[in-house]
Design an enzyme around this catalytic site. Sequence first.
Site, mmCIF file in Angstrom:
data_model
loop_
_atom_site.group_PDB
_atom_site.id
_atom_site.type_symbol
_atom_site.label_atom_id
_atom_site.label_comp_id
_atom_site.label_asym_id
_atom_site.label_seq_id
_atom_site.Cartn_x
_atom_site.Cartn_y
_atom_site.Cartn_z
ATOM 1 N N GLY A 34 1.041 -11.208 -82.461
ATOM 2 C CA GLY A 34 2.144 -12.171 -82.606
ATOM 3 C C GLY A 34 2.869 -11.969 -83.932
ATOM 4 N N HIS A 35 2.099 -11.806 -85.019
ATOM 5 C CA HIS A 35 2.723 -11.548 -86.330
ATOM 6 C C HIS A 35 3.485 -10.220 -86.296
ATOM 7 C CE1 HIS A 35 -0.872 -13.984 -87.872
ATOM 8 N NE2 HIS A 35 0.171 -14.674 -88.309
#
Length: 283
Positions: A36-37
């Site tokens: 996600g990051h």
Amino acid sequence: MEILQTSAELQAQTEHWRKTGRRIGLVPTMGALHEGHLQLVEAAARENDVVVTSIFVNPTQFNNPEDFRLYPRLPEADAALLGPAGCTTLFMPDVAQLYPAPSVLRFDFGTLERVMEGIHRPGHFSGVATVVSKLFHVSRPHRAYFGQKDLQQVAIIRQLVADLSFDLELVVFPTVREADGLAMSSRNRRLTPAGRATAPVLYQALQLAQALVEQQVPPARVREAVQQRLAQEPTITLEYFEVADAGTLQPLDGPEWPAGRPVALCLAAHLDGVRLIDNIVLG
Ligand code: PAF
């Protein structure tokens, strides 16, 4: 990719970039990076000339000292992921760098924080707003990237940007999920194998709520159904499940669904001593 540890170094760098017309993307994180990051960093690299990623486990946003102590910290592994994702500068200050003295300022976001995370984590959003303001000041981004998994945090930061006239664009990315539906989170690393196997039930409960909302089942009955579903899992303790207006985050309580208003289904739960949050936005 360069690694900077002081605000003065980062400010000198971002001032140079601004003077030379470079567009700056900022991805604020607390590290223990996951896909996600990395999607945020990749998007920032596509949409800007340079990308600053910050890794800072911010003490002022933790109301639980054990949660702060146990928060995963993996600086070397994180740094190895960021270069290939397109990060130009990794900013890794220590606590004394960002808080040379304890901050006195407190933020109050009114009704936005009188619900959900704001109730269950007193002072959390004041700490988030403080550190995000500091990161905006030192990195001077044109765009800042956040994930929708922290839905209430996004609403708070949107308000912060508006109220303090930060001259930047907020870019929000959808939650990234594991194949079994579990929302990616740095805290997932702390789950035992058994906890990890149970954790997708949280998303399944949100999907159950989604199906009921789509059938126009009233909010109170949606809440009951989710509570009952999660009560079947002895290792999960539900902290809250909320059915809210996705814009204001205020709970929806009436028997009728407000026409044309997006709905947020949000929960927080404890599993294996780890606090996990997730949400779905409908409409
Ligand atoms: O979402 C997070 O990781 C943190 O709350 C943030 C925005 C980096 C502030 O510490």
